[in-house]
Design an enzyme around this catalytic site. Structure first.
Site, short mmCIF file in Angstrom:
data_model
loop_
_atom_site.label_atom_id
_atom_site.label_comp_id
_atom_site.label_asym_id
_atom_site.label_seq_id
_atom_site.Cartn_x
_atom_site.Cartn_y
_atom_site.Cartn_z
CG ASP A 21 13.19 5.63 24.98
OD1 ASP A 21 12.15 5.78 24.30
OD2 ASP A 21 13.70 4.52 25.21
CG ASN A 69 11.53 7.03 16.28
OD1 ASN A 69 12.08 7.97 16.85
ND2 ASN A 69 11.49 5.82 16.83
#
Ligand code: IPE
Ligand code: IPE
Ligand code: MG
Length: 251
Positions: A21, A69
């Protein structure tokens, strides 16, 4: 720090799982569009794959794209898919050279056919690799995975293959996308957030968790080695009281 310094102390972790991330924030901080962060993040993937293979890790699972996502702007999703294809095209040869076997988990049927084809091709071409398994979580959600396993088991119970009483941990494990893989020993999340974001919900039951503020494009082999070093000092009890120095679960 040299690998040997870390490696000499104890056996390496069998399975490392990483939530990669911070690409978007890295790009913003450097005045780029988010996509540039994903491109530079792909270079970190190369470094980590090499480092983990060198250390002797059996499985490296990388969270590349979550079921959530898909809700990102279409342009970003398209860019991520393009990057994935480029990565597979560029790296397959190198994975073969390094004896690494590629595997993928997630709802791959949601990927567009060109990406899926590239992925299947890369998995097939690397299938004889007997070294590390590089396990990519793509279009992956832990809840999806558990739902799919539950549905598959229900069908098998309905067909008479198992009874309800035979549903146990082992049977559920065997129906997960990660079937056959050991549970992660270490879960690392870069990018400074303290959450799991639907990653390996079942498999992380006894993983040692590491949260790093480093944004994924800046994550280094040195930081990985420090985490492994710390992991090797931890006492994993798996709920028991154990004798001094006995770290491994013996089931
Ligand atoms: C992780 O980086 C990569 C993916 C989720 C595909 P992000 O894109 O989430 O980066 P941040 O969290 O916005 O910085
Ligand atoms: C988790 O990161 C998913 C991946 C790294 C692939 P996200 O950036 O999507 O997670 P949230 O939105 O911060 O929970
Ligand atoms: Mg993020």
């Amino acid at each position: 720090m040299e690998i040997s310094e870390t490696q000499n102390k104890m056996v390496p972790p069998r399975h490392i799982a990483i939530i990669m991330d911070g690409n978007g924030r890295w790009a913003e901080q450097h005045g780029y569009l988010r996509v540039k962060g994903h491109e530079v993040g792909a270079e970190t993937v190369d470094r980590m794959v090499s480092a983990c293979a060198e250390i002797g890790v059996e499985v490296l699972t990388l969270y590349a794209f979550s079921s959530e996502n898909w809700q990102r702007p279409a342009l970003e999703v398209a860019a991520l898919m393009r990057l994935l294809r480029h990565y597979l095209r560029r790296e397959t040869k190198r994975l073969i050279e390094k004896n690494i076997r590629l595997r993928a988990i997630g709802r791959l049927e949601r990927l567009d056919s060109a990406v899926r084809k590239e992925l299947e091709e890369a998995c097939r071409k690397t299938s004889s690799g007997s070294g590390m398994i590089l396990n990519l979580a793509i279009s992956y959600g832990g809840r999806d995975e558990i739902c799919d396993a539950a549905a598959a088991i229900c069908r098998e119970v309905q067909s008479g293959k198992y009874t309800c009483d035979e549903v146990d941990e082992k049977l559920i494990n065997a129906h997960l996308d990660t079937s056959g893989l050991p549970d992660p020993d270490i879960m690392i999340r870069t990018g400074g957030e303290f959450r799991i974001s639907n990653f390996l919900l079942w498999q992380l039951a006894y993983a040692e968790l590491y949260f790093s503020d480093t944004l994924w494009p800046d994550f280094s082999k040195d930081e990985l080695l420090r985490i492994i070093d710390d992991f090797q000092q931890r006492e994993r009890r798996f709920g028991r009281v154990i004798e001094r120095g006995k770290y491994e679960r013996d089931r």
